[in-house]
Write a protein that holds these residues in place. Structure first.
Motif, PDB file in Angstrom:
ATOM      1  N   SER A 212       0.543  -1.427   0.205  1.00 41.30           N
ATOM      2  CA  SER A 212      -0.360  -0.015   0.018  1.00 41.30           C
ATOM      3  C   SER A 212       0.760   1.587  -0.103  1.00 41.30           C
ATOM      4  N   ARG A 213       0.362   2.926  -0.776  1.00 43.97           N
ATOM      5  CA  ARG A 213       1.189   3.679  -1.322  1.00 43.97           C
ATOM      6  C   ARG A 213       0.100   4.589  -0.416  1.00 43.97           C
ATOM      7  N   LEU A 214      -0.267   4.732   0.931  1.00 43.26           N
ATOM      8  CA  LEU A 214      -1.067   5.326   1.584  1.00 43.26           C
ATOM      9  C   LEU A 214      -0.485   6.292   2.875  1.00 43.26           C
ATOM     10  N   PRO A 215       0.331   7.072   2.003  1.00 44.47           N
ATOM     11  CA  PRO A 215       1.285   7.959   3.178  1.00 44.47           C
ATOM     12  C   PRO A 215       0.207   8.458   4.810  1.00 44.47           C
ATOM     13  N   GLU A 216      -0.667   9.272   4.292  1.00 47.85           N
ATOM     14  CA  GLU A 216      -1.642  10.320   4.339  1.00 47.85           C
ATOM     15  C   GLU A 216      -2.562   9.642   5.465  1.00 47.85           C
ATOM     16  N   ILE A 217      -3.089   8.238   5.005  1.00 46.64           N
ATOM     17  CA  ILE A 217      -4.354   7.499   5.615  1.00 46.64           C
ATOM     18  C   ILE A 217      -3.716   6.214   5.946  1.00 46.64           C
ATOM     19  N   ARG A 218      -4.100   6.173   7.474  1.00 50.00           N
ATOM     20  CA  ARG A 218      -3.757   5.399   8.310  1.00 50.00           C
ATOM     21  C   ARG A 218      -4.911   4.681   8.598  1.00 50.00           C
ATOM     22  N   PRO A 219      -4.753   2.559   9.329  1.00 48.48           N
ATOM     23  CA  PRO A 219      -6.061   1.745   8.949  1.00 48.48           C
ATOM     24  C   PRO A 219      -6.680   2.047   9.861  1.00 48.48           C
ATOM     25  N   ASN A 220      -7.498   1.334  10.779  1.00 49.36           N
ATOM     26  CA  ASN A 220      -8.453   1.386  11.602  1.00 49.36           C
ATOM     27  C   ASN A 220      -9.223   2.550  11.626  1.00 49.36           C
ATOM     28  N   ARG A 221      -9.314   2.986  10.918  1.00 51.67           N
ATOM     29  CA  ARG A 221     -10.172   4.319  10.750  1.00 51.67           C
ATOM     30  C   ARG A 221     -11.740   5.106   9.738  1.00 51.67           C
ATOM     31  N   ILE A 222     -12.189   5.996  10.340  1.00 46.39           N
ATOM     32  CA  ILE A 222     -13.096   6.122   9.779  1.00 46.39           C
ATOM     33  C   ILE A 222     -13.642   7.839   9.174  1.00 46.39           C
ATOM     34  N   TYR A 223     -12.953   8.131   8.258  1.00 41.48           N
ATOM     35  CA  TYR A 223     -12.823   8.699   7.742  1.00 41.48           C
ATOM     36  C   TYR A 223     -14.020   9.458   7.335  1.00 41.48           C
ATOM     37  N   CYS A 224     -14.670  10.948   6.591  1.00 41.85           N
ATOM     38  CA  CYS A 224     -15.822  11.389   6.527  1.00 41.85           C
ATOM     39  C   CYS A 224     -15.453  13.093   6.461  1.00 41.85           C
ATOM     40  N   VAL A 225     -16.683  13.906   5.324  1.00 46.93           N
ATOM     41  CA  VAL A 225     -16.201  14.854   5.140  1.00 46.93           C
ATOM     42  C   VAL A 225     -17.800  15.571   5.129  1.00 46.93           C
ATOM     43  N   ASP A 226     -18.457  14.884   5.349  1.00 45.00           N
ATOM     44  CA  ASP A 226     -19.964  15.743   4.555  1.00 45.00           C
ATOM     45  C   ASP A 226     -21.301  15.742   5.990  1.00 45.00           C
ATOM     46  N   PHE A 227     -20.375  16.417   7.160  1.00 48.44           N
ATOM     47  CA  PHE A 227     -21.315  15.268   7.681  1.00 48.44           C
ATOM     48  C   PHE A 227     -21.647  16.273   8.916  1.00 48.44           C
ATOM     49  N   PHE A 228     -21.086  17.538   8.593  1.00 45.39           N
ATOM     50  CA  PHE A 228     -20.803  18.475   9.454  1.00 45.39           C
ATOM     51  C   PHE A 228     -20.731  20.234   9.085  1.00 45.39           C
ATOM     52  N   ARG A 229     -20.422  20.972   9.627  1.00 43.22           N
ATOM     53  CA  ARG A 229     -20.919  22.849   8.779  1.00 43.22           C
ATOM     54  C   ARG A 229     -19.954  22.867   7.894  1.00 43.22           C
ATOM     55  N   HIS A 230     -20.376  22.010   6.870  1.00 45.21           N
ATOM     56  CA  HIS A 230     -19.827  23.113   5.218  1.00 45.21           C
ATOM     57  C   HIS A 230     -18.436  24.390   5.707  1.00 45.21           C
ATOM     58  N   TRP A 231     -19.343  25.251   6.283  1.00 50.08           N
ATOM     59  CA  TRP A 231     -17.578  25.921   5.924  1.00 50.08           C
ATOM     60  C   TRP A 231     -16.780  25.989   6.354  1.00 50.08           C
TER      61      TRP A 231
END
Length: 335
Positions: free
Chosen positions: A278-297
């Motif tokens: 795997s070449r995913l240096p900015e991402i770590r295992p055993n995590r849940i990533y999200c962007v759009d559940f909170f205040r968009h600003w």
């Protein structure tokens, strides 16, 4: 890039894994779809995608300040910008006609006889349409209509689901289409059994949870529940994960994702796997990533650590691009 057609597919795959979003999108636009059946999207970090009236905008966690713009050959639908599923395809309704669109490759597939199926509320694909016509499209039209389209037969098959419960999410998993309704019922549709509807089980209630997501992860089907106060994402935010066994009609809570991580967006949730290659240096295992559940600003990228149950706010701010009309969503950079 003009001579790329002479390169071995294995070499193209190695090159694709190392490209930034702009370079990857350009490569996909010029390279034939034959690579789609061999390329594994889980070997590179997901992209974030947003849309303006005339452009697709791509960026990654590692280079959030670098936005690549690609013209949209198809205008966004009036109901938003179409539905996005995890393979990167969108379903867009225009003048009563349903179309599939891939914003990376800019491939457009028109679906015949779809006037009565617009607008589509949710949809899923059994496989990548870039590879061959051996795929099936699954769509849900509120309140109780499901429809399936087989390009080889060029015909739609419709089913009615009662009671009329809102479908929260759906996915294609190991040969079956799986839906989850608002009453926490897991419903399956088997193409090998004339798409007959089967209610498999009820997922345990998670008090205070607002949004369920169906995700395939490490060969298992997960239901990821999101629970939060929309105006605070510290101690009041958490995620609960259940592994669903469709054959045994059972579910168990999962406390760890192991070597995988899950990326959640509305209608397009998926996982990535970590291994020695795997070449995913900015991402770590055993995590849940999200962007759009909170205040968009706030434009923050957030991750939930399954081990210590804490939310981490990543320092990268997503770019605030003038003219964008959609919340950024995760997308797997597929061919």
């Amino acid at each position: 890039m003009s001579g790329s057609g002479n390169l071995p597919p294995d070499l193209i795959k190695v090159v694709a894994e190392r490209l930034d979003p702009k370079e990857f999108v350009i490569l996909r636009a010029v390279y034939p779809s034959a690579l789609a059946g061999e390329y594994n999207a889980q070997t590179r970090p997901p992209l974030l995608i947003s849309f303006s009236d005339a452009e697709s905008l791509f960026w990654s966690m590692s280079r959030v300040e670098e936005v690549y713009r690609a013209p949209l050959p198809i205008a966004p639908s009036l109901s938003g910008l179409g539905l996005l599923c995890y393979q990167g395809w969108m379903a867009i309704a225009q003048e009563g006609q349903l179309k599939l669109f891939n914003p990376i490759s800019c491939i457009i597939i028109e679906l015949p006889g779809s006037e009565k199926l617009c607008p589509v509320y949710k949809f899923a694909l059994s496989s990548n349409p870039s590879v061959s016509d051996e795929y099936v499209i699954f769509v849900h039209v509120q309140p109780d209509t499901f429809a399936f389209y087989d390009p080889r037969k060029r015909a739609w098959t419709t089913e009615t689901y009662r009671p009329k419960s809102q479908i929260m999410d759906l996915i294609h998993f190991k040969g079956r289409f799986v839906a989850l309704d608002e009453n926490r019922r897991v419903i399956t549709f088997n193409p090998q059994d004339n798409f007959n509807i089967q209610e498999n089980q009820v997922i345990p209630n998670v008090k205070g949870s607002t949004t369920p997501h169906l995700v395939e992860c490490s060969g298992s089907l997960l239901v990821v529940w999101h629970k939060n106060d929309r105006f605070s994402w510290d101690s009041k935010t958490e995620f609960r994960v259940y592994k669903v066994d469709l054959d045994e009609r059972a579910s168990t809570e999962e406390k760890s994702l192991g070597s995988a991580s899950v990326f959640l967006s509305s209608g397009c949730s998926f996982s990535v796997e970590f291994n020695a290659q795997s070449r995913l240096p900015e991402i770590r295992p055993n995590r849940i990533y999200c962007v759009d559940f909170f205040r968009h600003w706030d434009r923050k990228i957030l991750s939930y650590n399954m081990e210590d149950r804490r939310i981490e706010t990543h320092p990268e701010l997503m770019p605030l691009v003038a003219g964008t009309v959609s919340t950024p969503r995760w997308i797997q950079p597929t061919f």
